[in-house]
Every structure is written in C-alpha cells, then in structure tokens.
Motif scaffolding. Structure first.
Motif, PDB file in Angstrom:
ATOM      1  N   THR A 102      27.479  23.656   5.371  1.00  0.00           N
ATOM      2  CA  THR A 102      27.154  22.420   6.097  1.00  0.00           C
ATOM      3  C   THR A 102      28.401  21.602   6.379  1.00  0.00           C
ATOM      4  O   THR A 102      28.450  20.842   7.340  1.00  0.00           O
ATOM      5  CB  THR A 102      26.166  21.574   5.281  1.00  0.00           C
ATOM      6  OG1 THR A 102      26.669  21.485   3.949  1.00  0.00           O
ATOM      7  CG2 THR A 102      24.786  22.173   5.288  1.00  0.00           C
ATOM      8  N   ALA A 103      29.401  21.791   5.520  1.00  0.00           N
ATOM      9  CA  ALA A 103      30.641  21.051   5.756  1.00  0.00           C
ATOM     10  C   ALA A 103      31.524  21.809   6.737  1.00  0.00           C
ATOM     11  O   ALA A 103      32.102  21.245   7.649  1.00  0.00           O
ATOM     12  CB  ALA A 103      31.375  20.834   4.443  1.00  0.00           C
ATOM     13  N   ILE A 116      39.759  24.870  -8.045  1.00  0.00           N
ATOM     14  CA  ILE A 116      39.395  23.460  -7.922  1.00  0.00           C
ATOM     15  C   ILE A 116      38.838  23.154  -6.535  1.00  0.00           C
ATOM     16  O   ILE A 116      37.814  22.490  -6.383  1.00  0.00           O
ATOM     17  CB  ILE A 116      40.621  22.583  -8.226  1.00  0.00           C
ATOM     18  CG1 ILE A 116      40.957  22.652  -9.716  1.00  0.00           C
ATOM     19  CG2 ILE A 116      40.380  21.142  -7.810  1.00  0.00           C
ATOM     20  CD1 ILE A 116      42.346  22.202 -10.039  1.00  0.00           C
ATOM     21  N   LEU A 117      39.513  23.695  -5.521  1.00  0.00           N
ATOM     22  CA  LEU A 117      39.106  23.347  -4.160  1.00  0.00           C
ATOM     23  C   LEU A 117      37.813  24.053  -3.740  1.00  0.00           C
ATOM     24  O   LEU A 117      37.018  23.509  -2.994  1.00  0.00           O
ATOM     25  CB  LEU A 117      40.215  23.704  -3.172  1.00  0.00           C
ATOM     26  CG  LEU A 117      41.462  22.840  -3.220  1.00  0.00           C
ATOM     27  CD1 LEU A 117      42.495  23.378  -2.250  1.00  0.00           C
ATOM     28  CD2 LEU A 117      41.143  21.399  -2.868  1.00  0.00           C
ATOM     29  N   PHE A 118      37.616  25.272  -4.228  1.00  0.00           N
ATOM     30  CA  PHE A 118      36.507  26.057  -3.664  1.00  0.00           C
ATOM     31  C   PHE A 118      35.452  26.460  -4.685  1.00  0.00           C
ATOM     32  O   PHE A 118      34.305  26.672  -4.337  1.00  0.00           O
ATOM     33  CB  PHE A 118      37.047  27.330  -3.011  1.00  0.00           C
ATOM     34  CG  PHE A 118      37.872  27.071  -1.791  1.00  0.00           C
ATOM     35  CD1 PHE A 118      37.268  26.857  -0.562  1.00  0.00           C
ATOM     36  CD2 PHE A 118      39.251  27.021  -1.866  1.00  0.00           C
ATOM     37  CE1 PHE A 118      38.027  26.626   0.558  1.00  0.00           C
ATOM     38  CE2 PHE A 118      40.008  26.777  -0.741  1.00  0.00           C
ATOM     39  CZ  PHE A 118      39.400  26.568   0.473  1.00  0.00           C
ATOM     40  N   TRP A 121      29.416  24.417  -4.359  1.00  0.00           N
ATOM     41  CA  TRP A 121      30.826  24.814  -4.333  1.00  0.00           C
ATOM     42  C   TRP A 121      31.278  24.840  -2.887  1.00  0.00           C
ATOM     43  O   TRP A 121      30.544  25.281  -2.001  1.00  0.00           O
ATOM     44  CB  TRP A 121      30.998  26.217  -4.923  1.00  0.00           C
ATOM     45  CG  TRP A 121      30.908  26.270  -6.411  1.00  0.00           C
ATOM     46  CD1 TRP A 121      30.617  25.247  -7.250  1.00  0.00           C
ATOM     47  CD2 TRP A 121      31.120  27.433  -7.214  1.00  0.00           C
ATOM     48  NE1 TRP A 121      30.628  25.681  -8.546  1.00  0.00           N
ATOM     49  CE2 TRP A 121      30.934  27.020  -8.557  1.00  0.00           C
ATOM     50  CE3 TRP A 121      31.441  28.761  -6.967  1.00  0.00           C
ATOM     51  CZ2 TRP A 121      31.067  27.893  -9.628  1.00  0.00           C
ATOM     52  CZ3 TRP A 121      31.567  29.620  -8.017  1.00  0.00           C
ATOM     53  CH2 TRP A 121      31.391  29.202  -9.340  1.00  0.00           C
ATOM     54  N   TYR A 122      32.501  24.430  -2.667  1.00  0.00           N
ATOM     55  CA  TYR A 122      32.935  24.324  -1.282  1.00  0.00           C
ATOM     56  C   TYR A 122      33.082  25.682  -0.602  1.00  0.00           C
ATOM     57  O   TYR A 122      33.109  25.774   0.616  1.00  0.00           O
ATOM     58  CB  TYR A 122      34.234  23.521  -1.188  1.00  0.00           C
ATOM     59  CG  TYR A 122      33.952  22.046  -1.228  1.00  0.00           C
ATOM     60  CD1 TYR A 122      33.116  21.476  -0.280  1.00  0.00           C
ATOM     61  CD2 TYR A 122      34.496  21.232  -2.211  1.00  0.00           C
ATOM     62  CE1 TYR A 122      32.821  20.127  -0.320  1.00  0.00           C
ATOM     63  CE2 TYR A 122      34.220  19.880  -2.256  1.00  0.00           C
ATOM     64  CZ  TYR A 122      33.373  19.331  -1.302  1.00  0.00           C
ATOM     65  OH  TYR A 122      33.075  18.005  -1.340  1.00  0.00           O
ATOM     66  N   VAL A 141      36.587  18.207  -7.950  1.00  0.00           N
ATOM     67  CA  VAL A 141      35.750  19.020  -8.835  1.00  0.00           C
ATOM     68  C   VAL A 141      34.382  18.375  -9.018  1.00  0.00           C
ATOM     69  O   VAL A 141      33.352  19.034  -8.958  1.00  0.00           O
ATOM     70  CB  VAL A 141      36.456  19.226 -10.188  1.00  0.00           C
ATOM     71  CG1 VAL A 141      35.545  19.942 -11.155  1.00  0.00           C
ATOM     72  CG2 VAL A 141      37.733  19.997  -9.995  1.00  0.00           C
ATOM     73  N   MET A 142      34.397  17.043  -9.200  1.00  0.00           N
ATOM     74  CA  MET A 142      33.141  16.318  -9.429  1.00  0.00           C
ATOM     75  C   MET A 142      32.154  16.524  -8.278  1.00  0.00           C
ATOM     76  O   MET A 142      30.949  16.477  -8.474  1.00  0.00           O
ATOM     77  CB  MET A 142      33.421  14.819  -9.541  1.00  0.00           C
ATOM     78  CG  MET A 142      34.280  14.444 -10.712  1.00  0.00           C
ATOM     79  SD  MET A 142      33.373  14.553 -12.234  1.00  0.00           S
ATOM     80  CE  MET A 142      34.289  13.386 -13.216  1.00  0.00           C
ATOM     81  N   GLN A 143      32.702  16.721  -7.076  1.00  0.00           N
ATOM     82  CA  GLN A 143      31.808  16.877  -5.919  1.00  0.00           C
ATOM     83  C   GLN A 143      31.092  18.227  -5.886  1.00  0.00           C
ATOM     84  O   GLN A 143      30.265  18.472  -5.022  1.00  0.00           O
ATOM     85  CB  GLN A 143      32.613  16.717  -4.618  1.00  0.00           C
ATOM     86  CG  GLN A 143      33.113  15.302  -4.411  1.00  0.00           C
ATOM     87  CD  GLN A 143      34.121  15.248  -3.285  1.00  0.00           C
ATOM     88  OE1 GLN A 143      34.270  16.192  -2.531  1.00  0.00           O
ATOM     89  NE2 GLN A 143      34.812  14.121  -3.174  1.00  0.00           N
TER      90      GLN A 143
END
Lengths: 337, 155, 372, 182
Positions: free
Chosen positions: A191-192, A258-260, A185-186, A176-178
């Motif tokens: 880029t990832a 959380i993940l996305f 947000w993922y 989450v911190m990222q």
C-alpha cells in the motif's frame, strides 16, 4: 538522565559495540567457513574445539602475534591509518543501530543519515590503503573499489529516500516501531509502495556491493588482483580490514532488517519482540550473503556498472516515483506519511 | 524490441541467479563427502603402486631375489642399487644389500615388470614423510627383515 | 575499447602477472603492459619449470621414457602415454590386441573427462566462483579412484606399454565406470544450471576473448580452442587411430570463438566422452591385453616417425628419430597448449584485465606441458 | 593436393611421398634453407597450419656416412680382388676431418580440413646454423623458432627476439646438441 550517567552509558556501549564488532567478525569468519564448507559438501573447521568453535580465537591470536610488515616503498602514514579508516566508521555506525527498543547506544533523529555518512568514509579507507601500499594490484583494486562504491551509493540512497518518504523519519527506532508485525513490514507494505520487495532486493544488492562482497568483490578479486587493496598487509593490519569488512556486512544487513524486516519487532503478535529477533533476522540475512558468495562467480567492472546504471538506478527511480504518487493519493494510516 | 530484450535479460538473469541459489542450498543440506583424513583413511587398492619392497620366499623367508640386476638396469632414474655375493658352495648368488633411493624414484613400476622372479613388489605405503633426504634411502633388505620379525612377534 | 587502450602517448605501466599468481595455474608469468585496466600488450614468459624432457629421452631406452610422458600434462597423463606408445608402436611395427585398444580408449576418455572437470572447476575459480570447483573435484575423485584401481596411480598413470597395457581391467572397474557415468549424467544438469546458465557467467564469457578461425590456423591452435572457433578438427575423427572409428560420437564445434564457445566445447566433450566409454564398455572384447611378440629391447628401424593423438587440450604430437639403437636419437614432443598459449599475446591486446584472465582460463593451460 | 605437391616441387630440392601408416606423414619435402619461407607461403595459401618446428643434430653423421661408404667400397674391392685371385688391398683410413656436420630443421604442417601431413625439412651447416624465420607467415612459428634456437642454437634470422625462452635468461648452452652433456 544526567550528564555523567549518559557518559558512562556511552562508554559502556562503545566498549560493548567494539567487542561485539570484533567477536562478531571472528565468529562470522567461522560461520562463513562452515557455510561454505557445507555448501561444498565438506565440514569446514572442526579440529580446534568442538565444531571448530575455538578456531576464530586461534586465528585472532595468530593475527595479533604476527609481525606487521611495512614494505619499503609504502607511504607509512597512509598505510597505517587505512585499516583504522575502514574499521572505525563501521563501529561508529553501530552507535545508532537499535538492537532492541532500549538497547541502542545513542538514539538520534538522523540515525539513518549518520550511518550513510560513515559508510561513505569506509571507501576512503580502501582507497588510502590501496594507494599507500604502492603496489600495482592494490592501486587497481582501490580504483575499482571507489568506482564501485560511488556507483552503488546512488541506487541505495534513492531506495533509502523512498523509505524515508514512507516512514517520515530518519530515526531508526521509530522506523522499527512502525512495523509491529509481519503484515506491516515494509518489505510487504504494497500500500505504501507497490515495488516494496523490489526495493528490498535493490537495497540488499547495493549493500552487497557497498561491502565488496561476492559477486561484487572486485576489489579483492583473488584470481585477478591477488588480494586487492590489502595485498601488502600482514598481521593485524589485515585483521582490521577483515573486521571492518564483516562489521560493514552487519551494518548493511542491520539496515535492511530495520528498514524492511521490522528490526527487533516480532513477526507475530503472540511472541514478544526483542534483540533476539533483531539478531535472528540479521544473521539470516548474513547467511544469505554467504550463500550468495559461495554460489556465484564474480562480475566484472563493466558488468557491475551496467547493473547499477542500467537496472538498479532506473528501477529505484521508478520506485521513488510510484511511492511518491501512492503517498499523495492514499496517505498511509500506520506510517507518518 | 530493445526494451523486450532488456526485460528478458533482466528476468531471465534474475531467474538464473535464483536457480543457482537453489542448487547450492540443495547441496548444503546433503551429507558431506570428504574423508576426515588423519582420523580415518581409505584402504589402498590392491594395485596401488607404492615404493617397491622385496618379496620373501614364503617357505624360507629369504628374499626371492637372485641378484640379476634387471631392475637396476630397467630403472629410468637409477634409484636402485643392489649387491650380492656367492657364498662358498652355493649355487645362486645371495642378496647382501638392496637400497632404493626414493628421492629419485618416479613410481613407474618398470623394475617390478622387468623382474622375472617376482622378487619385488609394490608396498602399499603412502604415509611417507621424513625430516631429511637420507630418510628416503630405503634399505629394502632391512625392511624385509623387520617385516619378518614383526610377523614373528605377532605370531 | 581497443582504440582507447592503444592510442599513443598514453601513460602505461608494466604489471607482472606471476610467476606466482592465482590465475596462472602454475608457474607462468605474463608481462602485461597496462593502460589502466586495459592491456596494451601481453607477453607470456615461459620456462619456469622447464625440465628438458627431450634430452632425457635421448639418454633413456624407449621404455624408460614412458614415465616422463605422464609428467608433461599431469591432468591428462594417459593421452600422453598413448601418444608416446602409439609413436613407438608405429616406429617398431608393433601390433596391439583389440582388447588393449579398447581399454586404452576407455581409460583415456575417463582421463579426458577428469581433465575437463578439473578445468571446469578451475575456470569458474578464475572467474571468482569457488563452489563449482569442489563439486567438480568430487566427480573427478571418482574417476581417479577408478583409474587408480586399474593403473595403481592417481595422476602419473604410466599405464600403457608397447603393444598393450600394463594390466587388465576387472569387473569392478566396469561396473564402477557405469555407475560413475550414471552419476555424472545426473550431475551435469546441476553444473549447467549453476554455472552455464548463470547470467554473470554469460555476461563475462559471451563475446569476450574472440579468437578467429584464421588466428587459430596461423598459430597452430588445436583442441577445444580451435573447435570453439568453428574449426572442425579433432584427431580422433580426422586422423583416426586406435579403435575410435568404431564408436559413434560427435565432435562439438562452436563458431563464436569467444570464451563461452570454448567453455561449451569442453562441457559437450564430457558428454561425448561418456558416450564413447559406454560404447566401449558394451563392446569390450575378450583377449589378451598385451601383444605377445613384443621384443624386450626395442630397436626401431632408422628413420623418422610422427604420430599424433587428441589429448584433452589438443593435438599432442611425438616425432621420433631413430638411429636403430635402443635409445631414441631425437624425441620431439609437440604439446598443444604451447601453440594455444602463443596466440594469447595477440588475442589479449586491448582487453580488460579481468576478461584477459577469463580468456587465459579458457585456453586451459597446463604449464608443465608448455615448458616440458 | 596434387596442386600443392606440384607447387612444392617447384621450390623444393626434393619431394617424396611417404607411407603414412608407417611414418605418420604423407609428404617429405626437402628445401634449401633460404626457401623455407617460400614453402611456408605455399602451405599458408593452401590453408595449412604449422604444428611444430624442431631440429635434429646430426653430429658425426657425415663421418659415419663416409666411413660406411669407404667400408662398402673396400668390401667390394676386396671381393673383386678375391674373385680375381689377387691379394686383397689394405683398407685405407678414411679422412673425415674435412667433412662438415649438419643440423636439420623440421617443420610439421597439417591441414584442419583433410588428412595430409607435410613435413618440410632443410639442412644447415652445424657450425653456422642460420636460416630465415617464417614468423611473418605463421606468427605461431615465433615460439617454435625460439624454442629451437634455445635447444640447438639455430639462428632464425628475422625472428624478433631469440634470447633464451624456455631456458634460464643467462643460458649460453644448447642442450639438445649432441655434444652437450649436463
């Protein structure tokens, strides 16, 4: 932090989480009935309390006061433990979910792994319940549930592995911190992984299938199998299955959040983040789950397995490869990658 | 070619799902169409075929029925029974009892059609619930009297 | 698939589907011998709501049997009314005024739309989608309101009489019907977008439950079931009755024979029925709605008479045997779903349970009509 | 169509055209009970479909016919006697005890492609109603035969299962027989 306060903290959190799971299930039923009502252009519950808000309480009391029937042919042990086997893992998974930065029962480094470990126990509950009921419909349903869950765990875990590759951690709070704002947000972090939104959709579809929600509710399939694995259950036996189902939906949508979707983080910097953001995102996703349920017809087992093996697994594998390549070529600045 | 069909299926199918969601969300925001029944109810149409009721002569308030028994004979399920007698000196028979066994009535309306004197008509009642079978054996003569006394009381 | 299910020495079990089961739409029981989820054999068990209407007919006058006809198929009661009055009119030689025939066609077609709408909803419900059912009910309710305003009842209409109809339609009905058709025209694209084009629906219905034209013939299947198998047979066209020859409408025929084809036939029929109603409203003649010379007590000449109409589910036939008295000597009711369901046992062999239920839904069963 | 009629005429006891507008069928074919299957085969080859099978119980019909014939004969005799100026003879009572009642089985056939309805009927002895099943030709006949057996007690030999179909499992009565009353 000494040992005794840690124990009290844990107990307080557990009580809180079970209460949350139960109340949540009760009011998600209310919400579900309201959502489906309005989609179908009717009102839904309205008589008990304002806007029918006391209806879940009345339903709960009804379920608790009803006799728990034990049909003569059932396996008494399996029949009794099955509802608990569904509910307890779901509640246990809540332990590692970060509702906000500090509002997490136990922050562990392999939180993600633990959630999936418990999620796999869930299907055992359905199998045991269906088998123990000694009802042909329930047995068919149990078989369906198992094949469905096994098929959908694969694309789901591949997607999660992709995410772990990006984030470099299995600690949910760190993930989450990222994602401090909407651009990071993922789900939008091209880029990832260039297929990030697709990964989100795959994860979402899989969590629908994992929780046996429509259009993947083959296990319950009321027009085919009456009520599937919980055909023979009455009173709170059925109530626990129900709570377990809704708790699983919350777990699934929480993980997606959380993940996305940045968990408890605010999408924009000028509004502070916190548990309200987390709940807002989770409930939005739950609304989508309900919206989907009241829109589509049910798939068949073949359709479901085809979707998993022919579409979801190849795409998630492609996503895994692409993400791996991207991470090798241009390591992420924000992530741990 | 096979791959093309695969992708067509994939994107076309995904699009059809999105379209479906758009339709349900459209209806989600539209007003409800249901009627909250015990709190509000619809008016019955003038032709609504409820159970039958006797029609009173507007002048005298007595039933128009002349006890010919046509309704009784036309009824497919035999749910009408009526009695009449001829008082001393009177020209016509007078109705003394008219019962409708509503448990057997199929609301076909053949009795009303068979009546040449317009002496029976459909009531507009549809809120019919009762604790026993006997509650559905209606004494139509009594209902007519009740209606009259109610009307008198209102006046 | 079927080889798998039918290979010998398999361990099978018997699954009792019904008599109380959500997918059987009433009290139908199907005894399934299953190999896992595959059906080895399916045997419908009927008669749970058998009421012996034919014996009732022998004990009543010709007119008194009228209310019974609406109770055979409660979803398309007017077609059944029509079938019966048409048979008796043929036997007794009663002429029907033109306006009455127009009103009959309008109401029967509205009833057909209502029946197909309900089937549409219930069919999607069988497939697990709940919402379309209530959308369809919303539209169907409008039809029922319209029909109630004319006939006085919502389901068991009992509206037709020998030589005409019970009472005339008014301007409110005409404008209301026009408005309804306008509304349904707008709603149908939503239904198609929500259901017909949905990928899940297509995957479930396409090439599933194929019934060949030959099978339809051997089992005497009629209505949308036969038309979904490429048989261009509709009593309204091939055995014209009432004022149907005056209207311009198509008979939708699909050649695939799968569940999707039967679905499409019914959806197209809704549109065709709307066309018929519109044309009938445009050309509605003035005049009486009941023949004047109809005798009070009907005594057809001795002999047997046969008459068919196209009900929502297929050919509804009435065979009358009269002995010249005021009660029928014999009254045979040939109901379409009786024949349509009889092919289920053969068609469902080797299918998955879920697909077989989709097939059963696509046959559009109304159990009171099968059991009579 | 003519070919079909010709082929049916080979099998049937009688073939007659009916007025469609008045009766609702075109061809009225009467066959012997043993020939129903042959008739079904002919119609099957011609692409016809079986719409329904049903029965009619003609209880007392033979007696009524005999009585009517006797009456007519008596009336003629009486008239002749009156014309000759003789004393009219007494009417003798008609003996109907030896007459056998019959049941009729009716098969309705129609074609999808053209409008030509064929009704095939045959009569069987009411006390021993038996005739061959045609479910081998038209599988759809199976259910209709079961139903007819239920209602009339007519036995279709060769039908795989004639246990009560629409009636309750333990039904041993046949409601559409004219001597049955509930």
């Amino acid at each position: 932090m000494n040992a005794s306060t840690e124990v009290y903290r844990l107990i307080a959190f557990l009580v809180g989480l079970i209460a949350f799971a139960a109340l949540n299930a009760a009011y998600l039923v209310w919400l579900e009935r309201k959502v489906c009502g309005h989609i179908q252009r009717r009102i839904g519950p309205k008589e008990v309390g304002p806007y029918g808000l006391l209806q879940p309480i009345a339903d709960g009391i009804k379920l608790m006061t009803k006799q728990v029937m034990l049909p003569p042919q059932v396996d008494p042990v399996l029949f009794r433990i099955a509802p608990a086997l569904v509910l307890i893992p779901a509640v246990m998974s809540f332990v590692v979910i970060p509702f906000s930065e500090n509002l997490v029962a136990r922050e562990i480094n392999v939180g993600l792994l633990m959630v999936f470990a418990f999620a796999s126990v869930n299907v055992l509950g359905l199998l045991v319940g269906g088998w123990g009921s000694a009802n042909k419909y329930a047995v068919i349903s149990a078989a369906r549930c198992v094949s469905q869950n096994v098929a959908y765990e694969i694309p789901m875990l591949i997607t999660v592995i992709t995410m772990v590759m990006i984030t470099g951690t299995m600690n949910l709070n760190e993930i989450v911190m990222q994602q401090p704002d909407i651009t990071r947000w993922y789900v939008f972090r091209f880029t990832a992984s260039p297929l990030a939104p697709v990964a989100f959709i795959i994860f979402f579809i899989c969590s629908l299938a994992e929780t046996n929600r429509a259009p993947f509710d083959l296990g319950e399939a009321e027009s085919e199998l009456i009520a599937g694995f919980h055909t023979e259950y009455s009173g709170m036996g059925f109530g626990l299955f129900f709570m377990g189902e809704y708790a699983n939906i919350v777990i699934g949508t929480s993980l997606a959040t959380i993940l996305f979707l940045g968990g408890w983080q605010s999408p924009v910097p000028f509004i502070p983040g916190g548990w309200w953001w987390f709940l807002a995102k989770v409930y939005f996703l739950i609304f989508c789950v309900m919206w989907i349920r009241w829109t589509y017809p049910r798939t068949t087992l073949w359709g479901l397995l085809n979707l998993s093996w022919k579409i979801l697994i190849p795409i998630s594998l492609l996503n895994l490869l692409l993400t791996g390549g991207m991470l090798k070529l241009m390591p992420l600045a924000g992530g741990a990658g | 070619m096979i791959m093309g069909a695969y992708f067509k299926d994939l994107f076309g199918g995904f699009w059809s799902l999105i379209v479906g969601l758009a339709i349900t969300i459209k209806y989600f925001f539209q007003p409800v169409v249901t009627l909250q029944y015990p709190h509000e109810s619809l008016k019955m149409t003038p032709r609504f075929r409820g159970h039958i009721d006797l029609v009173a002569d507007p002048g005298t308030g007595e039933p128009l029925c002349i006890v010919c028994g046509m309704c009784q004979r036309s009824c497919p399920s035999g749910c009408i029974s009526l009695k009449g007698e001829k008082p001393e000196g009177a020209k016509k028979k007078v109705l003394t009892a008219y019962t409708l066994d509503f448990t057997r009535c199929s609301l076909c309306g053949l009795c009303v059609e068979s009546c040449n004197f317009g002496a029976i008509d459909f009531s507009k009642e549809y809120n019919l619930a009762g604790p026993s079978r006997e509650a559905y054996v209606f004494d139509l003569l009594k209902r007519l009297k009740d209606r009259r006394s109610n009307a008198d009381a209102d006046a | 698939m079927s080889e798998l299910a039918l290979s010998p020495n398999q361990e099978t079990f018997v699954l009792n589907l019904g008599p109380q089961h959500p997918a059987t739409h009433g009290v139908l029981r199907v005894k399934l011998v299953m190999d896992g989820e595959y059906i080895v054999s399916a045997e419908p068990v009927l008669g749970y709501i058998h009421r012996m209407h034919e014996k009732m007919g022998e004990n009543r006058t010709w007119a008194q049997f009228m209310p019974n006809t609406g109770r055979l198929d409660y979803l398309g009661a007017l077609s059944y009314n029509h079938g019966y009055v048409k048979a008796v009119e043929r036997a007794a030689g009663i002429e029907v005024p033109e306006r009455a025939e127009y009103i009959r066609v309008i109401t029967v077609e509205l009833n057909r739309i209502a029946s197909h709408l309900l089937w549409f909803g219930a069919f999607v419900l069988d497939l697990g989608g709940f919402t379309p059912l209530l959308y369809a009910f919303d539209d169907r309710e409008m039809i029922l309101d319209l029909l109630e305003s004319v006939t006085g009842a919502r389901l068991t209409f009992c509206y037709f009489r020998f030589g005409g109809v019970y009472n005339d339609i008014d301007d409110d009905f005409v404008t209301g019907t026009r408005e309804f058709i306008k509304r349904l025209r707008k709603r149908l694209p939503d239904y198609h977008n929500l259901v017909t084009k949905n990928i899940i629906m297509i995957k479930r219905l396409k090439d599933v439950g194929v019934i060949s034209a030959e099978m339809c013939r051997k089992y005497g299947a009629t209505g949308p079931v036969a038309r979904g198998s490429g048989i261009d047979y509709d009593v309204r066209r091939s055995e014209p009755y009432s004022v149907y020859p005056e209207f311009d409408f198509d008979i939708p025929v699909y050649h695939e024979g799968d569940s999707m084809a039967r679905y499409m036939v019914r959806m197209d029929e809704i549109e065709q029925s709307m066309r018929i109603v519109e044309q009938a409203l445009d050309r509605l003649p003035d005049g009486p709605v009941k023949a004047e010379k109809v005798p009070k007590i009907i005594k057809p000449a001795p002999g047997d008479y046969y008459s068919v109409v196209e009900a929502a589910r297929g050919t509804f036939g009435v065979r009358l045997v009269s002995d010249g008295t005021n009660t029928p000597y014999r009254l045979k009711l040939r109901s379409p779903t009786f024949s349509n369901l009889s092919l289920f046992g053969e068609a469902a062999r080797g299918m998955l349970l879920a697909d077989a239920l989709a097939l059963m839904g696509s046959l559009d069963l109304v159990i009171p009509e099968i059991d009579r | 169509m003519e070919e079909l009629v010709a082929r049916l005429e080979e099998i049937a006891a009688s073939v007659s055209r009916a007025d469609y507008d008045a009766k609702g069928y075109h061809l009225d074919v009467t066959v012997a009970p043993d020939d129903v299957e042959k008739a079904a085969l002919v119609l099957d080859e011609a692409g016809y479909t079986l719409e329904a099978i049903t029965g009619v119980d003609w209880l007392g019909e033979a007696a009524r016919k005999a009585e009517a014939e006797a009456k007519a004969a008596y009336a003629a005799a009486k008239k002749a006697a009156e014309e000759a100026g003789e004393e009219p003879p007494e009417m003798e009572p008609v003996d109907t005890s030896g007459l056998k009642d019959e049941m009729e089985i009716v098969y309705d056939y129609t074609s999808y492609s053209h409008l030509f309805r064929v009704m095939v009927r045959c009569r069987v002895d009411r006390d021993n109603p038996e005739l061959p099943s045609i479910h081998q030709v038209f599988p759809g006949a199976d259910w209709h035969e079961k139903e007819t057996h239920d209602f009339f007690g007519i036995v279709f030999t060769g039908n795989p299962d004639l246990s009560p179909f629409l009636l309750p499992e333990d039904a041993d009565y046949h409601p559409l027989r004219k001597d049955f009353s509930a």
